[in-house]
Motif scaffolding. Structure first.
Motif, PDB file in Angstrom:
ATOM      1  N   UNK A 141       0.849  -1.187   0.000  1.00 15.00           N
ATOM      2  CA  UNK A 141       0.000   0.000   0.000  1.00 15.00           C
ATOM      3  C   UNK A 141       0.884   1.235   0.000  1.00 15.00           C
ATOM      4  N   UNK A 142       0.525   2.198  -0.826  1.00 21.46           N
ATOM      5  CA  UNK A 142       1.305   3.436  -0.875  1.00 21.46           C
ATOM      6  C   UNK A 142       0.378   4.633  -0.816  1.00 21.46           C
ATOM      7  N   UNK A 143       0.901   5.720  -0.316  1.00 15.85           N
ATOM      8  CA  UNK A 143       0.124   6.954  -0.286  1.00 15.85           C
ATOM      9  C   UNK A 143       0.535   7.808  -1.470  1.00 15.85           C
ATOM     10  N   UNK A 144      -0.456   8.251  -2.227  1.00 18.55           N
ATOM     11  CA  UNK A 144      -0.173   9.127  -3.357  1.00 18.55           C
ATOM     12  C   UNK A 144      -0.647  10.525  -2.997  1.00 18.55           C
ATOM     13  N   UNK A 145       0.248  11.474  -3.133  1.00 15.91           N
ATOM     14  CA  UNK A 145      -0.089  12.836  -2.758  1.00 15.91           C
ATOM     15  C   UNK A 145      -0.119  13.712  -3.997  1.00 15.91           C
ATOM     16  N   UNK A 146      -1.084  14.608  -4.021  1.00 14.42           N
ATOM     17  CA  UNK A 146      -1.141  15.572  -5.123  1.00 14.42           C
ATOM     18  C   UNK A 146      -1.296  16.966  -4.546  1.00 14.42           C
ATOM     19  N   UNK A 147      -0.667  17.914  -5.173  1.00 12.68           N
ATOM     20  CA  UNK A 147      -0.860  19.309  -4.814  1.00 12.68           C
ATOM     21  C   UNK A 147      -1.129  20.080  -6.094  1.00 12.68           C
ATOM     22  N   UNK A 148      -2.297  20.701  -6.142  1.00 13.14           N
ATOM     23  CA  UNK A 148      -2.644  21.502  -7.312  1.00 13.14           C
ATOM     24  C   UNK A 148      -2.800  22.939  -6.841  1.00 13.14           C
ATOM     25  N   UNK A 149      -2.061  23.846  -7.448  1.00  5.95           N
ATOM     26  CA  UNK A 149      -2.134  25.244  -7.027  1.00  5.95           C
ATOM     27  C   UNK A 149      -2.125  26.126  -8.263  1.00  5.95           C
ATOM     28  N   UNK A 150      -2.780  27.291  -8.128  1.00  4.20           N
ATOM     29  CA  UNK A 150      -2.812  28.206  -9.273  1.00  4.20           C
ATOM     30  C   UNK A 150      -1.383  28.590  -9.641  1.00  4.20           C
ATOM     31  N   UNK A 151      -1.093  28.551 -10.924  1.00  5.58           N
ATOM     32  CA  UNK A 151       0.295  28.787 -11.329  1.00  5.58           C
ATOM     33  C   UNK A 151       0.611  30.272 -11.443  1.00  5.58           C
ATOM     34  N   UNK A 152       1.875  30.609 -11.220  1.00  4.23           N
ATOM     35  CA  UNK A 152       2.263  32.003 -11.443  1.00  4.23           C
ATOM     36  C   UNK A 152       3.212  32.081 -12.636  1.00  4.23           C
ATOM     37  N   UNK A 178       3.764  24.367 -13.902  1.00  3.84           N
ATOM     38  CA  UNK A 178       4.785  23.386 -13.520  1.00  3.84           C
ATOM     39  C   UNK A 178       4.139  22.038 -13.215  1.00  3.84           C
ATOM     40  N   UNK A 179       4.826  20.985 -13.612  1.00  8.15           N
ATOM     41  CA  UNK A 179       4.363  19.637 -13.282  1.00  8.15           C
ATOM     42  C   UNK A 179       5.556  18.831 -12.804  1.00  8.15           C
ATOM     43  N   UNK A 180       5.427  18.208 -11.658  1.00  6.78           N
ATOM     44  CA  UNK A 180       6.489  17.283 -11.271  1.00  6.78           C
ATOM     45  C   UNK A 180       5.863  15.980 -10.795  1.00  6.78           C
ATOM     46  N   UNK A 181       6.562  14.908 -11.050  1.00 13.02           N
ATOM     47  CA  UNK A 181       6.095  13.588 -10.615  1.00 13.02           C
ATOM     48  C   UNK A 181       7.247  12.915  -9.890  1.00 13.02           C
ATOM     49  N   UNK A 182       7.167  12.845  -8.571  1.00 16.13           N
ATOM     50  CA  UNK A 182       8.223  12.173  -7.799  1.00 16.13           C
ATOM     51  C   UNK A 182       7.789  10.746  -7.519  1.00 16.13           C
ATOM     52  N   UNK A 183       8.557   9.812  -7.995  1.00 12.22           N
ATOM     53  CA  UNK A 183       8.244   8.409  -7.742  1.00 12.22           C
ATOM     54  C   UNK A 183       7.313   7.795  -8.760  1.00 12.22           C
ATOM     55  N   UNK A 184       6.920   8.571  -9.756  1.00  8.95           N
ATOM     56  CA  UNK A 184       6.093   7.979 -10.792  1.00  8.95           C
ATOM     57  C   UNK A 184       6.429   8.609 -12.137  1.00  8.95           C
ATOM     58  N   UNK A 236      -5.248  23.636 -17.009  1.00  7.82           N
ATOM     59  CA  UNK A 236      -4.276  24.423 -17.760  1.00  7.82           C
ATOM     60  C   UNK A 236      -3.624  25.535 -16.960  1.00  7.82           C
ATOM     61  N   UNK A 237      -4.292  25.997 -15.904  1.00  5.87           N
ATOM     62  CA  UNK A 237      -3.673  27.069 -15.122  1.00  5.87           C
ATOM     63  C   UNK A 237      -3.281  26.605 -13.714  1.00  5.87           C
ATOM     64  N   UNK A 238      -3.083  25.302 -13.596  1.00  5.73           N
ATOM     65  CA  UNK A 238      -2.691  24.768 -12.290  1.00  5.73           C
ATOM     66  C   UNK A 238      -1.293  24.160 -12.344  1.00  5.73           C
ATOM     67  N   UNK A 239      -0.486  24.455 -11.329  1.00  5.31           N
ATOM     68  CA  UNK A 239       0.735  23.686 -11.119  1.00  5.31           C
ATOM     69  C   UNK A 239       0.306  22.371 -10.477  1.00  5.31           C
ATOM     70  N   UNK A 240       0.840  21.265 -10.956  1.00  4.78           N
ATOM     71  CA  UNK A 240       0.459  19.975 -10.363  1.00  4.78           C
ATOM     72  C   UNK A 240       1.715  19.209  -9.928  1.00  4.78           C
ATOM     73  N   UNK A 241       1.744  18.872  -8.657  1.00  4.72           N
ATOM     74  CA  UNK A 241       2.855  18.079  -8.131  1.00  4.72           C
ATOM     75  C   UNK A 241       2.312  16.746  -7.642  1.00  4.72           C
ATOM     76  N   UNK A 242       2.971  15.674  -8.038  1.00  2.00           N
ATOM     77  CA  UNK A 242       2.566  14.342  -7.565  1.00  2.00           C
ATOM     78  C   UNK A 242       3.754  13.720  -6.830  1.00  2.00           C
ATOM     79  N   UNK A 243       3.452  13.071  -5.728  1.00  6.09           N
ATOM     80  CA  UNK A 243       4.515  12.440  -4.964  1.00  6.09           C
ATOM     81  C   UNK A 243       4.035  11.097  -4.433  1.00  6.09           C
ATOM     82  N   UNK A 244       4.853  10.064  -4.619  1.00  4.80           N
ATOM     83  CA  UNK A 244       4.565   8.789  -3.961  1.00  4.80           C
ATOM     84  C   UNK A 244       5.335   8.826  -2.649  1.00  4.80           C
ATOM     85  N   UNK A 245       4.625   8.925  -1.548  1.00  4.24           N
ATOM     86  CA  UNK A 245       5.288   9.085  -0.255  1.00  4.24           C
ATOM     87  C   UNK A 245       6.073   7.828   0.096  1.00  4.24           C
ATOM     88  N   UNK A 246       7.209   8.012   0.743  1.00  6.94           N
ATOM     89  CA  UNK A 246       7.964   6.862   1.235  1.00  6.94           C
ATOM     90  C   UNK A 246       9.145   6.451   0.381  1.00  6.94           C
TER      91      UNK A 246
END
Ligand code: TYD
Ligand code: MG
Length: 457
Positions: free
Chosen positions: A306-317, A322-328, A349-359
């Motif tokens: 089991x893994x925790x998948x985290x996402x952060x979506x924030x309005x971009x400046x 920006x898009x980053x995918x850590x662990x995937x 289209x106007x969101x920064x999206x960060x994805x992280x597989x915790x651990x």
């Protein structure tokens, strides 16, 4: 004595492709400006210092595999990744970043083997005998019977192996092994290849199981040629995605077992410890009541984690979000974002999206798609997903949820850890073969489209 002549050859630093002239682009791996010139010794009869054995063709039925037994290292995670222990006469490459714990793992393995009555020779070209002893003293209950040799000259190493005939030999590391007779530069492609060839021959003729330690470059391949990977029987990578305490040992090639098995370890003050309940470890410290966190179940080989998948979506400046995918997989994330925009109608289209597989685990399995989308939706809506919910499923381009393999294993692992709701592909539910008792109190919700997921969250 071997006869040596010298000639100039060009090697691709990335993949080991050999050419007689310099090339701008490697025809094999398409890397640019990767060729280096090396003086290679053409050795006639270079196996003169290895036991000679006459071979002859055999019928399959005549081949005796009785002595092909496996030696258990008594490190459960390592044994599993190896496919059930060390096969006699096999050659195993252990790759990984510096400091990840390759030497420590192998030293612990040597301890167990020599306790079990096996004769073990640990050859280090990097550390002195004193340094190895100091390291061994940090590990609990060290058996001092094991042999160590601090040496970089291949011929000396080979002659010692021939004399001692140990069951297992560790070469730490292959990059430091030099042959004065062949006269090549340390770390060069030709030298690594040559050294590996010598050890391979030795492993098969004696037979002795040889572990080679290989350093990894920034790009994540074993430094020098990938030819090394072709030559050995098994390639294990010791890795750790984000500097966390856990380390993952992965088989990327295994002639004697399944690939994609993963062993989980934790580095502590007294060496590496096995992590048997990986799911609990991966989920430890999970935030509660926060949007953007979703639990999924990945299969590493035959083992559900089991893994925790985290996402952060924030309005971009920025003009370009920006898009980053850590662990995937980064490209997979972009694809899923397009599916979200087109099929669910969230404008990303106007969101920064960060994805992280915790651990610190790296997972590129498509079964994670649904959870990645779930985490993104949760972050966009700023609404948490119930902490007892788990989701998995592959998402196709038209937003359909496709079946994943071994759904039973994933569901029962989640049930075991107390999850109460599982959002999964409807097609998998239709063919799910699970006992009531394995499900515990888990409720299964089948969906066939990402829109249904959006409505559920
Ligand atoms: P090492 O096994 O030498 O890694 P590699 O051979 O892959 O380069 O690295 C071990 C690292 O872990 C080193 O930075 C020190 C640390 N360590 C511990 O935390 N606990 C221990 O018991 C040992 C032996 C090492
Ligand atoms: Mg080391």
């Amino acid at each position: 004595m071997a006869k040596t002549t010298k000639k100039s050859v060009f090697f691709c630093k990335e993949c080991g492709y050999e050419s007689s002239k310099w090339l701008g682009q490697c025809p094999s791996c398409k890397a640019w400006d990767s060729f280096t010139e090396e003086r290679v010794s053409q050795v006639k009869g270079h196996d003169s210092y290895i036991l000679k054995k006459n071979t002859k063709p055999l019928k399959l039925s005549q081949v005796n595999i009785e002595n092909q037994e496996r030696t258990l290292t008594n490190i459960g995670e390592l044994d599993r990744v190896l496919g059930g222990g060390i096969v006699a006469g096999s050659m195993i490459l252990v790759g990984g970043d510096p400091g990840i714990g390759k030497s420590t793992l192998l030293l612990q393995m040597c301890r167990n083997l020599s306790e079990g009555g096996k004769s073990v020779l640990y050859v280090s070209g990097e550390e002195s005998a004193r340094q190895i002893k100091m390291r061994a003293d940090r590990l609990p209950a060290f058996n001092n019977e094991m042999l160590i040799l601090s040496e970089t000259d291949i011929e000396v190493v080979v002659s010692h192996i021939n004399d001692i005939k140990p069951d297992v030999v560790i070469i730490d590391s292959i990059q430091t092994m030099l042959s004065t007779e062949l006269g090549q530069a340390p770390g060069s492609v030709a030298q690594i290849r040559e050294a590996t060839g010598v050890f391979l021959k030795l492993a098969k003729t004696l037979p002795v199981s040889i572990f080679l330690v290989g350093h990894v470059t920034k790009e994540g391949v074993v430094a020098g040629p990938r030819v090394l990977e072709h030559m050995v029987d098994t390639v294990l990578y010791f890795e750790n995605e984000s500097g966390a305490a856990y380390r993952f040992l992965r088989a990327v090639k295994n002639r004697f077992g399944s690939t994609n098995e993963v062993g989980v370890f934790e580095m502590q003050g007294d060496g590496l410890h096995e992590v048997k309940n990986a799911s609990e470890y991966m989920l430890a410290g999970r935030p509660e009541g926060e949007a953007g966190s979703v639990v999924s179940c990945s299969l590493e080989g035959t083992r559900p984690i089991l893994v925790e998948i985290q996402a952060l979506c924030a309005r971009t400046s920025f003009n370009l979000p920006r898009r980053t995918a850590t662990g995937t997989d980064f490209n997979r994330l972009n694809l899923l974002l397009a599916v979200i925009e087109k099929r669910i109608g969230i404008y990303v289209g106007e969101l920064d999206v960060y994805i992280n597989i915790a651990g610190g685990l790296r997972i590129t399995e498509p079964a994670m798609d649904l959870a990645i989308i779930g985490a993104i939706i949760s972050s966009c809506k700023d609404k948490e997903v119930d902490k007892k919910t788990i989701m998995f499923g592959e998402v196709g381009l038209v937003g359909e949820i496709r079946a994943v393999n071994m759904a039973e294993k994933r569901v029962s692992e989640a049930a075991k850890l107390g999850f109460s709701l599982c959002i999964m592909p409807q097609v998998n539910i239709d063919s799910l073969m699970l006992e009531k008792s394995e499900l515990k109190d888990m409720k299964l919700v089948g969906i066939s489209n990402v829109k249904e997921l959006f409505r559920l969250l």
